[in-house]
Design a protein around this motif. Structure first.
Motif: not given
Length: 245
Positions: A125-126, A172-180
């Motif tokens: 869903d990224c 990486v951008a999606c992961n950073n956005a959710v605090g992964g």
């Protein structure tokens, strides 16, 4: 006389067609499938791309705490996984992939080779390109496909009730956005977060141990009280203290 001759010719043609159909049905492997069609019976000792395709669909049946190598070599591990798959679906557990096994596999897969109860959209869903993660887009998508087949095995083991995927591949951008985490397996496309539904998070975490997931994080592990995380990391690590794992 002419009409009688034509009827005889028509009957003979129908007979030949019936024979041909019967031959194809008996062969089993001649069935055409929108995703992939096996053309030979496979058993221990075989190798090739068709073995690889079989292994991808068996990755959810390696046995407790184990994993199945997807290497195109039909060895003891593939035989054991196939027997578990066959037993799970009420087939003769002989470790030989023939018409009965293929018929079940065809019924379980969509034309894009995903299992019928999961989709690429659910596992991503990224973005739609599978790019921007820790591996190439092709590798991330391939990893997600194997994860889906593991989830299909997990779903079947739990009575074929729905499993909700709340997160899959992340750039990486999606992961950073959710605090992964910076080293999150979601960046590799081989991770999925599962939400509670017909089954509790602990039930999901415990059952996942039998379906090829080397990483399992659930209730009691920091940040995982609202979901069960499964992935394919290099070294096994299971932790869901609330669930006794």
């Amino acid at each position: 006389m002419l009409r009688r001759t034509l009827r005889l010719v028509a009957a003979f043609v129908m007979f030949l067609s019936a024979v041909a159909v019967g031959t194809v049905a008996t062969a089993g492997t001649a069935h055409a499938d929108g995703c992939y069609t096996w053309s030979r019976t496979l058993s221990q000792g075989a190798s090739g791309a068709d073995v690889t395709q079989l292994q991808i669909r068996l990755v959810g049946y390696p046995g407790h705490g184990a994993e199945l190598a997807v290497d195109g070599q039909f060895g003891p591990g593939t035989t054991a996984a196939l027997k578990r798959f066959q037993s799970a679906y009420g087939l003769a557990s002989d470790g030989v992939a023939g018409s009965g096994t293929y018929t079940k596999l065809y019924a379980l897969q969509d034309d894009d080779c995903t299992p019928i109860h999961f989709s690429y959209g659910e596992l991503n869903d990224c973005n739609t390109t599978w790019s921007g993660g820790a591996v190439s887009a092709a590798t991330a998508k391939s990893n997600a496909l194997r994860t889906m087949w593991k989830l299909e095995a997990l779903r079947h083991a739990l009575g074929d009730q729905p499993i909700t995927v709340t997160s899959g591949f992340r750039s990486v951008a999606c992961n950073n956005a959710v605090g992964g985490a910076s080293n999150s397996r979601h960046l590799y496309g081989d991770a999925a977060d599962l939400g509670a539904g017909p089954h509790s998070l602990c039930t999901l975490a415990k059952q996942a141990r039998d379906h090829g997931f080397r990483g399992i994080l659930g209730p009691g592990y920091p940040g995982h009280d609202d979901h069960t995380h499964v992935d394919q990391r290099s070294a096994p690590f299971w932790s869901a203290p609330t669930c006794g794992i």
